[in-house]
Scaffold this motif. Sequence first.
Motif, mmCIF file in Angstrom:
data_model
loop_
_atom_site.group_PDB
_atom_site.id
_atom_site.type_symbol
_atom_site.label_atom_id
_atom_site.label_comp_id
_atom_site.label_asym_id
_atom_site.label_seq_id
_atom_site.Cartn_x
_atom_site.Cartn_y
_atom_site.Cartn_z
ATOM 1 N N GLY A 165 2.955 1.543 -3.478
ATOM 2 C CA GLY A 165 2.171 2.040 -4.598
ATOM 3 C C GLY A 165 1.998 3.545 -4.631
ATOM 4 O O GLY A 165 1.638 4.108 -5.671
ATOM 5 N N THR A 166 2.251 4.212 -3.518
ATOM 6 C CA THR A 166 2.105 5.672 -3.464
ATOM 7 C C THR A 166 3.413 6.401 -3.774
ATOM 8 O O THR A 166 3.417 7.628 -3.871
ATOM 9 C CB THR A 166 1.633 6.121 -2.067
ATOM 10 N N LYS A 178 0.836 -1.201 0.000
ATOM 11 C CA LYS A 178 0.000 0.000 0.000
ATOM 12 C C LYS A 178 0.871 1.252 0.000
ATOM 13 O O LYS A 178 0.576 2.234 -0.685
ATOM 14 C CB LYS A 178 -0.944 -0.004 1.206
ATOM 15 N N GLN A 224 10.591 3.456 -5.771
ATOM 16 C CA GLN A 224 10.195 2.046 -5.696
ATOM 17 C C GLN A 224 11.347 1.138 -6.129
ATOM 18 O O GLN A 224 11.655 0.139 -5.467
ATOM 19 C CB GLN A 224 8.979 1.784 -6.588
#
Length: 332
Positions: A252-253, A249, A259
């Motif tokens: 993904g932001t 979660k 990432q």
Amino acid sequence: MKRRQVLFGLGAVSATAIVAGPSILRAQAPITLNGASQFNDDHAFTKALVRFEERVKALYGKPINFNLHKNSSLGLEKQYFEYMAQGRAVDYAIVSPAHMSTFARSAPFIDAPFVFRDVEHMGKVVKAGMLKPIEEEVEKRAGVRLIGHAGGGTRNIFANKPFKNIAEMRGLKVRVQGAPIWSRTFSAVGMSPTVIAYNEVYNAIQNGVIQAGENEAAGVEAMKFYEVAPNLVLTQHAVSIRPLCFSMKTLGTLPKDLQDAIIQAGTEGGEYGRQVESSEDGQKLEALEKAGRLKRIAFEERDQMKKLTDPVMAAYAKEIGAEGVFGQVNSA
């Protein structure tokens, strides 16, 4: 009239800038990620997490903040994993696979007794990507990505009484991790396993609820288990593997380049953690024994212990659909 309109227009622009300003500042402020460790700065798990943070900063190359909560200030690993699955409080942590069983039945298999022959075997399995099916199940069912694998400590049994063979360990009341495979394998050897929270083991032995537990050197030292169970029987029944986890979660932001940095740093942090723990393992035990805090006892029937657990492991692998992984790991 025109002058008034111009002033009004300037005022509107200024007001807009003031309102927008905080949002712009927020967008430009460094991202902060929250981690958690049950242990202090000296523990191998904490060191692996710090190395992970350092590598993310180096690979990302932009401002980023890390807030690592140590000494169980955010609870225990079981809570960390639940927080990561929910996308709150904890973004990254090292967690025992046993605490993932609620989400993914196959997860505890990689940390079960006698899966790895030694630290080198574990490293070979990890680098070859043999654990990928289990990693994918955890990610799919829990929303937590296993970005690296720390661990590397050899696990032995610490007890309040000495023993050196299977006959003498029969009926031993020993604390095991929550995953069913631990109770099944220890029962197969003749012990009496029970599941107790990690932070309650010391008092449980002290109060006679149990007689023993099992852990690697770093855990025995950090939790001072030697004070209530000074006999360390060298069963060498497992090599700890501790995944470095990250919340999907949260991931993904984040920007794509961050990432990518996190994924690469996870691999590097896990490898560093294995090097640290495996190298410190024997040193810690030797230091504790020299200080008179514990006594190492040779276990005479490790091969027989493994032979008794082999059928249990094979049946468990079939039950959870991990036969393929089990076969690959055994042949590595």
